[in-house]
Design a protein around this motif. Structure first.
Motif, short mmCIF file in Angstrom:
data_model
loop_
_atom_site.label_atom_id
_atom_site.label_comp_id
_atom_site.label_asym_id
_atom_site.label_seq_id
_atom_site.Cartn_x
_atom_site.Cartn_y
_atom_site.Cartn_z
N ALA A 195 2.77 11.28 -4.92
CA ALA A 195 2.42 11.73 -3.56
C ALA A 195 3.16 10.91 -2.51
O ALA A 195 3.54 11.43 -1.46
CB ALA A 195 0.91 11.66 -3.34
N HIS A 196 3.38 9.61 -2.78
CA HIS A 196 4.11 8.78 -1.83
C HIS A 196 5.59 9.19 -1.77
O HIS A 196 6.17 9.32 -0.69
CB HIS A 196 3.97 7.31 -2.19
N ARG A 230 0.83 -1.22 0.00
CA ARG A 230 0.00 0.00 0.00
C ARG A 230 0.86 1.26 0.00
O ARG A 230 0.52 2.25 -0.62
CB ARG A 230 -0.88 0.04 1.27
N MET A 231 1.97 1.20 0.74
CA MET A 231 2.77 2.40 0.93
C MET A 231 3.82 2.61 -0.15
O MET A 231 4.42 3.69 -0.25
CB MET A 231 3.47 2.36 2.30
N SER A 232 4.03 1.60 -0.95
CA SER A 232 5.09 1.66 -1.96
C SER A 232 4.98 2.89 -2.86
O SER A 232 3.89 3.35 -3.18
CB SER A 232 5.03 0.39 -2.82
N MET A 233 6.14 3.41 -3.26
CA MET A 233 6.14 4.50 -4.23
C MET A 233 5.80 3.98 -5.62
O MET A 233 5.56 4.75 -6.54
CB MET A 233 7.53 5.15 -4.30
N VAL A 257 -6.34 9.65 2.91
CA VAL A 257 -5.49 9.60 1.72
C VAL A 257 -4.15 8.94 2.03
O VAL A 257 -3.68 8.09 1.28
CB VAL A 257 -5.29 11.01 1.12
N LEU A 258 -3.54 9.35 3.15
CA LEU A 258 -2.21 8.82 3.48
C LEU A 258 -2.18 8.25 4.91
O LEU A 258 -1.26 8.56 5.68
CB LEU A 258 -1.17 9.96 3.33
N PRO A 259 -3.15 7.40 5.26
CA PRO A 259 -3.24 6.95 6.66
C PRO A 259 -2.01 6.17 7.12
O PRO A 259 -1.56 6.35 8.26
CB PRO A 259 -4.50 6.07 6.68
N ASP A 260 -1.46 5.35 6.26
CA ASP A 260 -0.29 4.56 6.66
C ASP A 260 0.89 5.47 6.98
O ASP A 260 1.67 5.20 7.90
CB ASP A 260 0.11 3.60 5.55
N PHE A 261 0.99 6.53 6.21
CA PHE A 261 2.12 7.45 6.40
C PHE A 261 1.95 8.26 7.67
O PHE A 261 2.92 8.54 8.38
CB PHE A 261 2.26 8.37 5.18
N SER A 262 0.71 8.64 7.97
CA SER A 262 0.52 9.44 9.18
C SER A 262 0.65 8.56 10.42
O SER A 262 0.99 9.03 11.50
CB SER A 262 -0.81 10.19 9.15
N GLU A 263 0.42 7.26 10.24
CA GLU A 263 0.66 6.35 11.36
C GLU A 263 2.16 6.22 11.61
O GLU A 263 2.63 6.22 12.74
CB GLU A 263 0.05 4.99 11.05
#
Ligand code: Z2T
Length: 830
Positions: free
Chosen positions: A439-440, A424-427, A464-470
């Motif tokens: 955006a990633h 999910r988080m991959s660029m 939009v970016l929940p994994d990143f904010s976690e």
């Protein structure tokens, strides 16, 4: 191409030329000099355009000393620079702003009078530089204005499009795009610097090799290149002598490129190559929130950021500067994902050209970038297919792959090998095609990531970016947008500005929270009377403009209800149109006495992206309904619709101060912020709006009594979406909605031609992606409240004044202060 060849030491070289005398005589002399020696005409033979150009260049003269001094002061101080990277700057007219900033309005007026000329007529000659699509581009223009006014060191980097946003015309009510040749009649505000051109490479392949020190290295062997020629524009601060710089890049063919082909004897091919290179900055892509993954667009993006970084390192930093300390001298702000290719570009420069270790380069790079996201629409998040990226920028693709590998290793480490999360988080996205999620990449690299209004920033974190904010909760922040009060209050609304100054004194224009001091005047009947007189004057000014500009004759004495913004389904112009149709029906029925209704004129202004079918159908439909209502004697004097073509910054400056009602009716959770909403509130219009974007904050500040809220909240929208939204059910259960839609579908609102309404009606009934039908009843009800309130003139005026008094927060000066304090860690001088 070389930089300065020597350090000037002679006293005169260090002293900026003295500008023309700051009086009417000095202005006249300079003006005539410009007319005679630069334009090459005598006053008696000059055209309006000659006169405008001479006037513009005259005003420019007065700014140059400030520009030279500001540059020198900043270089001497070694200030940290804000490098605002934006593919768009929707500047609006330059002359009005320059006159205001330099405090030359009266002198210029007198001087032109002495020459037998009318300064207002000359001002109206200027074709605005429309180098942006809408909110994002206008925001960049407001931000650079505020930074200059606050005396902060900023270089705005961007693209000098030869053609800006297209000029909209209507043919048979349908949008037809005409190229915007804003440069054709001369461009007095820019300074080309061909000797400061830099080479930008593209294509080719990469090679491994062993350096002299035995280290393994990579080099990029490009296949072609172009020259990036900078043009600088002046960004004057408001009456503080500061003049910052906008550096816009223009593409020019590299000589070597032509010659090679020419030498092979293929002259035609050589010329074609030149055209090809110069296409890069030919035209602004007119898609506001649905980018098409076009190769030329990626070329534009890389072209301007690569030129900007190279230029900053070569020409702005001292020659021997140690790039390990780059973050002390620059903060690059990424205005959405358009400039995000700057991240691998800086990595490439540090690793391949300056021998940095990878980790060392990454440490520096991370500290140099911050990222602003402007959207919540999934289709607006840019991705670049790797085949395209690899073809155009092979080294950059490798760098992104390596960054992604390092990043995903960290994710797996921190989250226990959670492979689903890593994917999910991959660029890199794998489906539908393998592509880079810009955006990633931006979020991983940036020190800070911000949204543009409280609600938007919250949804950015959560949806939009929940994994990143976690992973990095502290990375995320909000900076609510703002607008410059110089252009959107002082220039656009001189009548109100004068009234405000009379009431609360000077100073509010650079300290907009001081508008609070107006609050007591809301209860002052004499002040209200004068406030209304200003609004009436602004309406009259708009009537004159639309008469001459569009041949539109606005009725007098109506509630002026305005919806101006890009045409997009999520903004729901179709909901506004359904309301208009419903008002029309009400007037035709015997239900109400027409005399008892509020006379209303609805003004639309909107450009559609040329390839956006539904948006264009909506424009055609609005025009058809407008023509039908306009031709219907029965509703004359009660209801009118006007749709002036080519809504732009210039029109906004006359339209917004005349408005009574501001339409901000996007589906909750879709409009990132909105900035038009702020301009209306600051000019004394009341808002009818959903709980979306910056509307939320406007309502909190102006108070519920002074804002017409309606519609579903974002959580309610999400709930309905999850459960399955069926527009047909809403249609069936709301008699007033059903009636309006049936009326539209029958052709009765479109001059008897049902085909005009078919596409929009079908879409609303079958999919209605942005739930216009679901909010219709609530919207109509809120509009009824509008009418009731408007009937009470004193209460309405009171609310309007309170809107002005409580909207000081929405100055872009405040936005810039927030960026300075919480993102850039730079302090303003004022
Ligand atoms: C744009 O104008 C906006 C967002 C975009 O997302 C692209 C463009 Cl060209 C990629 C607008 C937002 O729609 C609006 O809500 C916001 O106020 C504005 O940017 C400035 O942040």
């Amino acid at each position: 191409v070389t930089g300065p060849q020597f350090e000037p030491t002679h006293e005169r070289a260090l002293t900026p030329a003295v500008g023309p005398a700051r009086d009417v005589d000095g202005f006249v002399r300079q003006f005539l000099r410009e007319l005679n020696y630069t334009q090459g005409v005598p006053l008696s033979r000059s055209t309006l355009n000659d006169q405008y150009l001479a006037l513009a260049r005259t005003v420019r003269h007065y700014l140059m000393q400030g520009w030279i001094r500001t540059g020198k002061r900043r270089r001497d101080a070694g200030d940290k620079v804000i490098g605002y990277l934006s593919a768009e700057y929707l500047l609006g007219r330059q002359l009005d702003n320059a006159l205001l900033a330099a405090g030359l309005e009266d002198i210029a007026r007198e001087a032109m009078k002495e020459c037998g000329l009318d300064v207002d007529l000359l001002r109206s000659q200027e074709i605005e530089p429309g180098l942006g699509n809408g909110g994002l581009g206008r925001l960049a223009a407001c931000f650079v204005d505020s930074l200059a006014t606050m005396d902060v060191s900023c270089i705005g980097y961007g693209i000098r499009y030869e053609y800006g946003i297209f000029k909209q015309t209507f043919e048979d009510g349908r949008q037809v795009e005409v190229p915007d040749s804003w440069l054709a009649l001369g461009s007095p505000w820019e300074f080309p610097q061909p000797d400061r051109a830099v080479q930008i490479d593209f294509g080719g392949h990469t090679e491994r090799y062993t350096g002299d020190d035995g280290r393994e290295r990579t080099r990029w062997v490009p296949a072609w290149d172009v020259q990036a020629v900078p043009y600088h524009l002046l960004v004057p601060g408001y009456r503080n002598g500061v003049v910052n710089t906008l550096r816009l890049w223009s593409a020019k063919a590299t000589n070597a490129f032509d010659l090679q082909l020419f030498n092979q004897g293929d002259y035609a091919e050589a010329v074609r190559a030149q055209t090809f290179a110069e296409n890069i900055t030919k035209v602004l892509y007119p898609e506001d929130s649905t980018p098409q993954g076009r190769e030329l667009r990626l070329q534009q993006q890389y072209f301007f950021v690569a030129a900007s970084i190279k230029d900053f390192i070569r020409h702005t930093l001292p020659a021997d500067f140690d790039l390990h300390r780059l973050p002390e001298r620059i903060a690059f702000q990424l205005n959405d994902t358009h400039p995000v290719i700057a991240i691998p570009e800086l990595m490439r420069i540090l690793v391949d050209e300056h021998d940095f270790e990878w980790d060392e380069a990454w440490d520096v790079t991370k500290q140099c970038f911050d990222y602003t996201c402007h959207t919540l629409l999934p289709e607006a998040l840019e991705v670049w297919p790797v085949d395209l990226l690899g073809r155009l920028l092979p080294r950059h693709l490798e760098i992104v792959y390596r960054l992604n590998e390092d990043f995903l290793a960290r994710v797996r480490e921190q989250f226990d090998g959670d492979e689903v999360r890593a994917r999910r988080m991959s660029m890199v996205q794998e489906n539908p095609v393998r592509a880079i999620r810009m955006a990633h990449l931006a979020t991983v690299a940036a020190t800070k990531v911000n949204g543009v209004a409280e609600l938007h920033s919250q949804l950015l974190r959560d949806k939009v970016l929940p994994d990143f904010s976690e992973m990095w909760p502290d990375k995320f922040t909000n900076v609510t947008n703002g607008v410059t009060p110089r252009r959107f209050v002082r220039i656009a609304n001189p009548g109100m500005s004068e009234l405000v100054t009379e009431a609360i004194g000077e100073g509010w224009l650079t300290d907009l929270e001081r508008l609070r001091e107006l609050e007591p005047f809301a209860d002052d009947a004499a002040f209200r009377e004068r406030f209304r007189a200003v609004k009436a004057g602004n309406k009259e000014r708009l009537r004159q403009l639309l008469h001459h500009r569009d041949g539109i004759d606005l009725p007098e004495g109506h509630l002026l209800d305005v919806m101006v913004k890009r045409l997009h389904e999520y903004k729901r112009q179709s909901l506004k149109l359904l309301h208009v149709v419903s008002l029309y029906q009400r007037l035709l029925s015997d239900e109400v006495d027409p005399e008892s209704t509020t006379p209303r004129t609805v003004v639309f202004g909107a450009k559609a992206a040329p390839g956006y079918f539904m948006a264009k159908e909506t424009i055609a439909l609005i025009n058809a309904v407008a023509a039908t209502i306009d031709a219907d004697e029965r509703v004359a004097g009660r209801l009118a619709i006007a749709f002036p073509a080519n809504y732009n910054v210039t029109l906004a400056e006359t339209l917004i101060p005349a408005a009574d009602l501001s339409e901000q009716i996007s589906l909750a959770g879709k409009e990132a912020s909105g900035t038009g909403n702020m301009k209306f509130a600051l000019n004394g219009a009341l808002t009818i709006g959903t709980d979306d974007g910056a509307n939320v904050e406007i309502r909190q500040l102006v108070g519920d009594d002074n804002f017409f809220l309606f519609g579903m909240t974002e959580p309610r929208v999400a709930e309905l979406q999850a459960k399955g939204y069926v527009p047909g059910d809403v249609y069936a259960s709301s008699p007033r909605l059903k009636s309006a839609i049936d009326f539209l579908a029958s052709g009765e609102a479109t001059g008897g031609d049902p085909s005009r309404a078919a596409a929009v009606v079908d879409d609303l009934l079958s999919s209605d992606r942005f739930m216009a039908l679901a909010d219709f009843d609530a919207y109509v009800e809120a509009q009824e409240k509008v009418e009731a309130t408007y009937a009470d003139t004193e209460a309405w005026t009171r609310s309007a004044i309170l809107n002005v008094a409580r909207s000081g927060f929405f100055s872009s000066d405040r936005s810039m202060r927030d960026y300075l304090d919480r993102i850039w860690n730079v302090s303003a001088r004022s």
